[in-house]
Design an enzyme around this catalytic site. Sequence first.
Site, PDB file in Angstrom:
ATOM      1  N   ASP A   1       0.803  -1.221   0.000  1.00 22.17           N
ATOM      2  CA  ASP A   1       0.000   0.000   0.000  1.00 22.17           C
ATOM      3  C   ASP A   1       0.835   1.270   0.000  1.00 22.17           C
ATOM      4  O   ASP A   1       0.417   2.283  -0.542  1.00 22.17           O
ATOM      5  CB  ASP A   1      -1.001   0.003   1.152  1.00 22.17           C
ATOM      6  CG  ASP A   1      -0.400  -0.332   2.506  1.00 22.17           C
ATOM      7  OD1 ASP A   1       0.838  -0.450   2.612  1.00 22.17           O
ATOM      8  OD2 ASP A   1      -1.172  -0.491   3.465  1.00 22.17           O
TER       9      ASP A   1
ATOM     10  N   ASP B   1       3.578   0.562  12.958  1.00 19.84           N
ATOM     11  CA  ASP B   1       2.887  -0.729  12.925  1.00 19.84           C
ATOM     12  C   ASP B   1       3.581  -1.851  13.690  1.00 19.84           C
ATOM     13  O   ASP B   1       2.918  -2.644  14.340  1.00 19.84           O
ATOM     14  CB  ASP B   1       2.643  -1.214  11.500  1.00 19.84           C
ATOM     15  CG  ASP B   1       1.668  -0.337  10.742  1.00 19.84           C
ATOM     16  OD1 ASP B   1       1.090   0.578  11.355  1.00 19.84           O
ATOM     17  OD2 ASP B   1       1.473  -0.562   9.542  1.00 19.84           O
TER      18      ASP B   1
END
Length: 891
Positions: free
Chosen positions: A71, A481
């Site tokens: 992404d 993350d």
Amino acid sequence: MRRTRILTAVLALAAGLLAGTPPALAADSTAKVSLAADTYTWKNARIDGGGFVPGIVFNRSEKNLAYARTDIGGAYRWQESSRTWTPLLDSVGWDDWGHTGVVSLASDSVDPNKVYAAVGTYTNGWDPKNGAVMRSSNRGASWQKADLPFKLGGNMPGRGMGERLAVDPNKNSVLYLGAPSGKGLWRSTDSGVSWSQVANFPNVGNYQQDPSDTSGYASDNQGVVWVTFDESTGTSGNATRAIYVGVADLQNSVYRSTDAGATWTRLAGQPTGYLAHKGVLDATGGYLYLSYSDKGGPYDGGKGQVWRYATATGTWTNISPVAEADTYYGFSGLTVDRQNPGTVMATAYSSWWPDTQIFRSTDNGATWTKAWDYSSYPNRANRYTMDVSSSPWLTWGANPSPPEQSPKLGWMTESLEIDPFNSNRMMYGTGATLYGTENLTNWDSGGQFTIKPMVQGLEETAVNDLASPPSGAPLLSALGDVGGFRHTDLTKVPSMMFTSPNFTTTTSLDFAETNANTVVRVGNLDSGPHIAFSTDNGANWFAGTDPSGVSGGGTVAAASDGSRFVWSPDGTGVQYTTGFGSSWSASSGLPAGAIVESDRVDAKTFYGFKSGKFYVSTDGGATFTASAATGLPSGDSVRFKALPGVKGDVWLAGGATDGAYGLWHSTDAGASWTKLANVDQADAIGFGKAATGASYQTLYTSAKIGGVRGIFRSTDKGATWTRINDDAHQWGWTGAAITGDPRVYGRVYVSTNGRGVIYGDTSDTSGGGGTDPTDPTDPTDPTPTGACAVTYKITNQWSGGFQADVQLSNTGSSTWTGWSLGWAFPNAQTISQTWNAESTQSGSTVTAKNVGWNANVAAGSSVSFGFTGSWSGTNGKPTAFKLGDQTCTVA
């Protein structure tokens, strides 16, 4: 736990765009710049994965040719010989940073050398540029670009649907692209060179995740989301007649053309109330399979179904693996076994707890089995085993209670593909990695299949901060993350990310300059503390105590001796503490949200910056005083650092194009500043080991100098600069952090927003006289002697181009302290790019020499390097190799 992608570049660029300031008062007019790139070898500090893989694409006509899209971190090609992924979009530059977000990929089955990528990260104002379709005729080794008149959203809601981009399998000059934001369906008839809207396509989509979102992120119309051809309705050289298109519309999600795109109709009888995430067509069986969810994903989705459409009769059949009433998730990942077309698989992509689910049918969806089920709740019986020994951090250090397990099968599992040439191989993407198996059909015989990370080379972390202490581990990282890692060996995956606590995102870290065992980090966590300390160089951690009001990590600074800390968290004002944060006191004089750093010599001196003002504390962070200096950037897109070993020596980088922007230097603790006239723009600054004979540490910056964006090095205090990256190695946005290595001259660590931690080593070993602690010699004139053996392997070949790996083995009795391997090509081949070696070519004669880090080759050991090249007619292998004057055995 939900792991979300961070917007590092967005936040920094947005801050920069809002900044504005008067010009700096002082400037260094004597500085000079050299734009000649040094010869660097660039690699990743291995983490393996670390982000969302929303798409996997296998070529349908060539075995072992596969691609993956991420992404925010670019696209990758599978390398079967090494079982690794090769990054393909490292050439994306600073101004086009959004083009590292890949919303779709297409591999041409007519000409497998051709591959296409639809790129663009955000459809709202966060990404200032429109999207583009990149096209390559050499499998992604180089690209051409067709700019689009609208934006694409590789990191937008709905990015796991697709593929939006597709090549006609019968007439490969024809491509289709589904656009977001109400822009409709687009077509190219010249192999992606130009694009035009399909004017008569009837539905541009209308689904928005959250129509009330004023940022435009969740409120964008997700648009046209996939295109699928029925190859049986065309012949070679003629456009395929039947084309199916998925649209983000809960009531009208599938359309079809039966006349090669001339006209379009809504497919009659289709399910409503759902979005079709995927449409996979099995031309052999005559079925279009569709996976549905009530939401666009990749995080949300509470209900779902799977349907089968008979293309010949128009019959719809609900083949959902479980009843709708029993779903708490949507379906997305969808694949058919091209060797056994009745075999279908689907994923419950949004099943966060206790785990994702994968379903398999061998009878066209009539019956299904699950990857796992309950034996007796909460205990599970798995059809698989998981081996994460190559990426042990995937357990997250967790020990959950049943029915959760660690490692998890996955989450956000929107991509799932069975190898079209190998029924035993399957790959699927998660929010953290790419998994695969090579004994999948054990599922059908009642045995267990083995799932392993199949992700080496695919590096997808977003980097917020970097540190290279003078002792201990060479690299500490603050990541989105996955928190961050302590690398003791850059070539190996660390066993675990930072834990105790495990931040979802680490925003800042620091170490005590004269006591590198003391380390502090801060970050974001849904619940729990936002600060942690280590007394063993980041190997083990313990949580600190938050002051009242803390909502996020912010920035943190450690005193040079580790005796105290200053923290500027989100949600409250700047705080300071002595010891390890058991209690905090509010700092005075420094505004909330300021960036904080420490002097690297004086343990009581700390620095801060906020909105154009530089602040200094000389009492351990209790009180700060604003410097009288003016001319610094007025916004907060700034990063600054104090030089190790010199009190009050500070460098500041940052700014914006509509105001002050560049690199400043202070030698009096920020009381006054000199702006370097030779630096147009700078966004990060770092220090590394000084060059031989230099009296000042080496400077590294992510900057624009002499009109060129790049990574630059200065060995003379900024008087002159050398660009050390090149146009093939740009990695989009690199402004978050940079640091040199205090122990290895020339080594630099570079942050990226989705390509992980990049590090570079120079071939100019004479420039610094520095040595890698793992390489006790520093050869400048490789003259090895003794026996040698060479293995030359062509690992990939396409029309006009090829890739080769060379392994050079020391079969003698003494260690080489440098090497130089020569050979002659038999068919006038030409090398275009080399890695892990420095090569020169004259005519057909090639010489490959070691780079700094791989000079030493012990007896019985070997070293490998690779290259890409061009060929014509015949691509024969060299038959003789020489190491200096020594002829090597050819294996």
